[in-house]
Design a protein around this motif. Structure first.
Motif, PDB file in Angstrom:
ATOM      1  N   ASP A 325      -0.272 -11.280  23.345  1.00 40.82           N
ATOM      2  CA  ASP A 325      -1.672 -10.938  23.967  1.00 40.82           C
ATOM      3  C   ASP A 325      -1.941 -11.840  25.057  1.00 40.82           C
ATOM      4  OD1 ASP A 325      -1.933  -9.111  22.063  1.00 40.82           O
ATOM      5  OD2 ASP A 325      -3.264 -10.566  20.730  1.00 40.82           O
ATOM      6  N   ARG A 364       1.608   5.722  24.275  1.00 47.34           N
ATOM      7  CA  ARG A 364       1.291   5.042  23.387  1.00 47.34           C
ATOM      8  C   ARG A 364       0.822   3.712  24.220  1.00 47.34           C
ATOM      9  NH1 ARG A 364       4.705   3.745  18.038  1.00 47.34           N
ATOM     10  NH2 ARG A 364       2.882   2.411  18.048  1.00 47.34           N
ATOM     11  N   GLN A 366      -0.321  -0.413  24.405  1.00 47.30           N
ATOM     12  CA  GLN A 366      -0.200  -1.843  23.672  1.00 47.30           C
ATOM     13  C   GLN A 366      -1.214  -2.593  24.313  1.00 47.30           C
ATOM     14  OE1 GLN A 366       2.778  -4.501  24.883  1.00 47.30           O
ATOM     15  NE2 GLN A 366       2.508  -6.085  23.262  1.00 47.30           N
ATOM     16  N   THR A 367      -2.442  -2.962  23.224  1.00 46.98           N
ATOM     17  CA  THR A 367      -3.576  -3.669  23.880  1.00 46.98           C
ATOM     18  C   THR A 367      -3.497  -4.804  23.667  1.00 46.98           C
ATOM     19  OG1 THR A 367      -4.844  -1.581  23.011  1.00 46.98           O
ATOM     20  CG2 THR A 367      -6.045  -3.725  23.574  1.00 46.98           C
ATOM     21  N   GLN A 369      -5.415  -8.316  23.506  1.00 48.33           N
ATOM     22  CA  GLN A 369      -6.703  -8.915  22.941  1.00 48.33           C
ATOM     23  C   GLN A 369      -6.893 -10.150  23.559  1.00 48.33           C
ATOM     24  OE1 GLN A 369      -8.949  -6.960  22.091  1.00 48.33           O
ATOM     25  NE2 GLN A 369      -8.034  -5.121  20.818  1.00 48.33           N
ATOM     26  N   ILE A 412      -3.384   3.110  17.075  1.00 47.37           N
ATOM     27  CA  ILE A 412      -2.365   2.328  16.697  1.00 47.37           C
ATOM     28  C   ILE A 412      -2.921   0.681  16.666  1.00 47.37           C
ATOM     29  CG2 ILE A 412       0.001   1.189  17.342  1.00 47.37           C
ATOM     30  CD1 ILE A 412       0.079   4.246  16.589  1.00 47.37           C
ATOM     31  N   ARG A 413      -2.832   0.041  15.513  1.00 52.00           N
ATOM     32  CA  ARG A 413      -3.322  -1.508  15.563  1.00 52.00           C
ATOM     33  C   ARG A 413      -4.894  -1.361  15.884  1.00 52.00           C
ATOM     34  NH1 ARG A 413       0.435  -5.722  18.423  1.00 52.00           N
ATOM     35  NH2 ARG A 413      -1.080  -7.079  17.177  1.00 52.00           N
TER      36      ARG A 413
END
Length: 784
Positions: A325, A364, A366-367, A369, A412-413
């Motif tokens: 992250d 897709r 991807q974050t 955080q 996702i997540r």
């Protein structure tokens, strides 16, 4: 014919995509393998005749010729002048003494004694100095050994691009001194042995062996090292290596040592072919002391066209992933695609046939955080199948479009506490319109039908896992155009007045139970106010019964068609309350929307201003304003200022107030030295200082958000830069870097820290490099 045109366009798009893939490497541009050109045939050059002239000419035909006094010999692209010249015909050898001068395809050599086999261009030139056409570089030597027309060895050599002035005590600002320099004009590369690079008389780079470019052509080899220090990595050392694999492929590797963090290995690979192109980036840090873990990231963009028996296929993908992250704030030298918190990875396979396009898509996210500022991850698409049909040349002037789409959405997540409902959404949307056009008016009726079906994994709010929705929409867009001749400040202008009315109606359907996969409210602006739906995406179709009224007035230069002034106003009139809302939205009860006001002034090419404001009649105040102004009187002279404010109508307070200022300007202007306009990529003359930077200031918080301030000095044959960069990476954290660079024009750059020009290009609007690659000169540029 259509296939050939499509291939040409695709190839041009691929070349442009790779050309702009890496702004940090200006001039290192790939060429498609189909664009490579063959050299001029040697057999043609061998048949070129020899011309000799001088004050006195003697000798034997086909044996020998001797010329005394202003002797001159020419053959093809080679010309030799001397006080005395002997030419042996059988051996094709030239012996010249006394003020010998050679112009070989624009490259000039001057010396005392020359022995040269003319056709092979093999020989020796004593006490020679030289000047190269491609970059204007020159130097002195004790001897030049010509190997052939493209290769030479210079002994006891100097090399510089600094231009001489008339002062007897003048010395070049920088000079390369070497025992020998091997010149390869075919590859446009020089290799110096037992060399040292001196700047202002001080040796800054002693090396036993180094290669350097003789033009802007790409070459393999070590790039100048970069040294720096920042608040995250401590002292940093980076040693890039550039590998010119082929004219249409290259790779750059840059290992970096950070005293506080460890070793980071980075690489970038680029490729360009007629039917596919792309670029890939990857970095790996085995153990980062800052986060106590391994760090990695990669980004790969690929574009291609595939031949198939069923028609044209296209395959494109954009893959972006990082290890953790904190990557986006800890690796500021990574590509822009990896310096954001929401990283998309997409794959697209498309098939075009006739008037239809079928595509299969995957997306897709991807974050990344941040505990201080978490963001809700969006749904991923796994996968989407869509068919779009747009027939051309329908009878009676009709326009028709149909879209059929089925998509699987998955979260996702999800963020802690985030409620999602994965599912399948399928919809069909069709629209039919008939524009009626005339020189002074237009009217366009349109019918739309949207039908959607949902199948969810969890129960929706109505207790069901399935739902259907079918909605028709009718809209009518109309406008008039009035023109008249007028004049302002003695300038003849054409003024237009363009009133416009747009009506749309969509009946109400309860959609509150439907999940929100890809839908959000559109921004309120001059484009969205004349649209049928308030929402972007397919999960909400607003129930509208409204009329939008607007007007635009333009002042146009009739001789050029340039728009000098534009004024616009627009407002919606709502005939019934909108019931379809997103969660948390407050229904609009006012019959009149906010008023949009806009203006743009381009009275001269130097000045440009634009402003848009949104006025709320209930609050009797503006709730959002955006204003920008630009003054650019010439190359390297630009000043930009922007002002943005947002008012929170619920909390009744300012949400944000920002001022953004950017500039690039010669400081010499302050004392009346305006310099010369040499054109983009050439500076404005030597001995000039430039100020450059950007400041982003929050009036509400009373602090600078982002700061980039730098100075550049153009010494004609060298450029010095220093840049202070402070970029906010989170609410409480920022990255601070001090960047230095010394650029020897036409030779190399020494950077201390990351490349400052990359930071300036990315952060300063309309920033121009003081030196950029230009079209290489022809040999006729220096023709004798």
């Amino acid at each position: 014919m259509h296939a050939q045109a499509q291939e040409a366009v695709s190839q041009a798009a691929a070349e442009q995509a790779v050309k702009t893939a890496d702004e940090s490497l200006p001039g290192l541009q790939l060429k498609s393998s189909t664009l490579l050109q063959e050299s001029y045939p040697q057999e043609v050059r061998d048949q070129q005749p020899i011309y000799i002239k001088g004050d006195n000419l003697s000798g034997q035909p086909d044996i020998k010729a001797s010329v005394h006094g202003e002797a001159e010999l020419r053959r093809g692209d080679t010309m030799i002048r001397a006080d005395k010249l002997d030419y042996a015909v059988p051996d094709d050898k030239v012996h010249a003494v006394g003020s010998v001068y050679i112009n070989q395809a624009g490259n000039v050599y001057k010396g005392t004694t020359l022995d040269l086999q003319l056709d092979a261009f093999v020989g020796q030139f004593d006490n020679a100095n030289y000047r190269f056409l491609a970059n204007g570089a020159y130097g002195d030597s004790s001897r030049v050994d010509f190997i052939d027309k493209k290769h030479a060895v210079v002994h006891d050599a100097t090399y510089t691009t600094c231009q001489r002035d008339d002062e007897a005590s003048w010395e070049p600002s920088w000079v390369l001194k070497a025992k020998t320099i091997r010149l390869d004009m075919a590859e446009e590369v020089g290799v110096a042995e037992d060399a040292k690079l001196q700047f202002k008389g001080v040796t800054v780079l002693p090396v036993p062996r180094m290669s350097f470019p003789l033009s802007d052509k790409r070459k393999s080899g070590l790039l100048p090292p970069m040294f720096g220090m920042d608040n995250l990595g401590g002292f940093e050392y980076t040693q890039p290596y550039y590998w010119n694999i082929a004219p249409n492929r290259d790779m750059t590797l840059w290992p970096t040592v950070m005293t506080r963090r460890g070793v980071n290995l980075g690489t970038q690979f680029r490729y360009l072919e007629p039917r596919y192109s792309g670029e890939a980036y990857a970095s790996y840090m085995p153990s980062d002391k800052l986060r106590d873990r391994e760090r990695w990231g990669y980004s790969w963009q690929h574009r291609s066209i595939i031949d198939s028996p069923i028609g044209g296929l296209g395959l494109n993908f954009n893959l972006n992933r990082v290890s953790d992250d904190d990557y986006w704030r800890d690796f500021r030298l990574a590509p822009v695609a990896l310096r954001q918190r929401l990283l998309p990875s997409t794959v697209n396979l498309s098939w075009a046939k006739g008037d239809g396009v079928l595509s299969l898509n995957m997306l897709r996210y991807q974050t990344l955080q941040d505990p201080a500022s978490p963001i809700a991850p969006p749904y991923s698409i796994v996968p989407q199948l869509q068919y779009r049909y747009t027939p051309l040349d329908l009878p009676h002037g009709l326009d028709f479009t149909a879209v059929a789409d089925t998509t699987r959405f998955e979260l996702i997540r999800p963020l802690a506490g985030q409620v999602g409902n994965n599912g399948q959404r399928s919809y069909v949307q069709a629209q039919l319109s008939r524009p009626f056009l005339s020189p002074g008016a237009f009217i366009t009726p349109k019918l739309m039908l949207h039908s959607a079906m949902y199948q969810t994994d969890q129960l929706m709010s109505n207790g069901s896992k399935s739902a259907n929705r079918t909605l028709p929409t009718f809209s009518l867009d109309s406008g008039l155009v009035f023109e008249r001749d007028t004049s302002w400040f003695g300038k003849n202008l054409l003024q237009t007045f363009e009133p416009r009315a747009f009506y749309t109606y969509t009946p109400y359907r309860d959609q509150s139970m439907l999940p929100l996969y890809d839908t959000a409210r559109n921004d309120f602006n001059f484009a969205s106010i004349f649209s049928e739906n308030d929402y972007g995406g397919q999960d909400r179709i607003a129930d509208n019964n409204l009329l939008t009224l607007g007007a635009t007035s333009r002042f146009i230069d009739p001789s050029t068609g340039a728009e000098k002034l534009k004024l616009a106003i627009a407002q919606r009139v709502r005939f019934s309350d909108q019931k379809v809302l997103l969660p948390g939205e407050v229904p609009a009860t006012s019959r009149f929307s906010d008023v949009l006001l806009g203006a743009a002034v381009n009275w001269t090419d130097k000045w440009s201003t634009e402003a848009t404001t949104q006025y709320n009649q209930d609050l009797n105040r503006t709730v959002r304003t955006t204003a920008t102004a630009r003054y650019s009187p010439g190359n390297y002279r630009t000043f930009n200022i922007g002002y943005r404010t947002q008012y929170d109508t619920v909390a009744r307070t300012d949400a944000s107030k920002l001022v953004d200022v950017g500039w690039q300007w010669p400081i010499n202007d302050l004392w009346g030295d305006k310099g010369k306009d040499l054109g983009p990529g050439r500076g404005q003359g030597g001995g000039r200082w430039y100020a450059v930077g950007r400041l982003n200031y929050s009036i509400k918080d009373r602090q600078l958000v982002d700061t980039v301030i730098g100075f550049e000095y153009d010494g004609c044959c060298w450029i010095g830069r220093v840049v202070l960069e402070r970029l906010q990476s989170s609410i409480i954290q920022s990255n601070l870097r001090l960047l230095f660079q010394l650029e020897f024009v036409g030779f190399s750059r020494l950077s201390f820290g990351a490349d400052p020009t990359s930071s300036l290009k990315q952060n300063v609007p309309r920033y121009q490099y003081l030196r950029e690659a230009v079209t290489p000169p022809s040999r006729f540029t220096n023709y004798d």
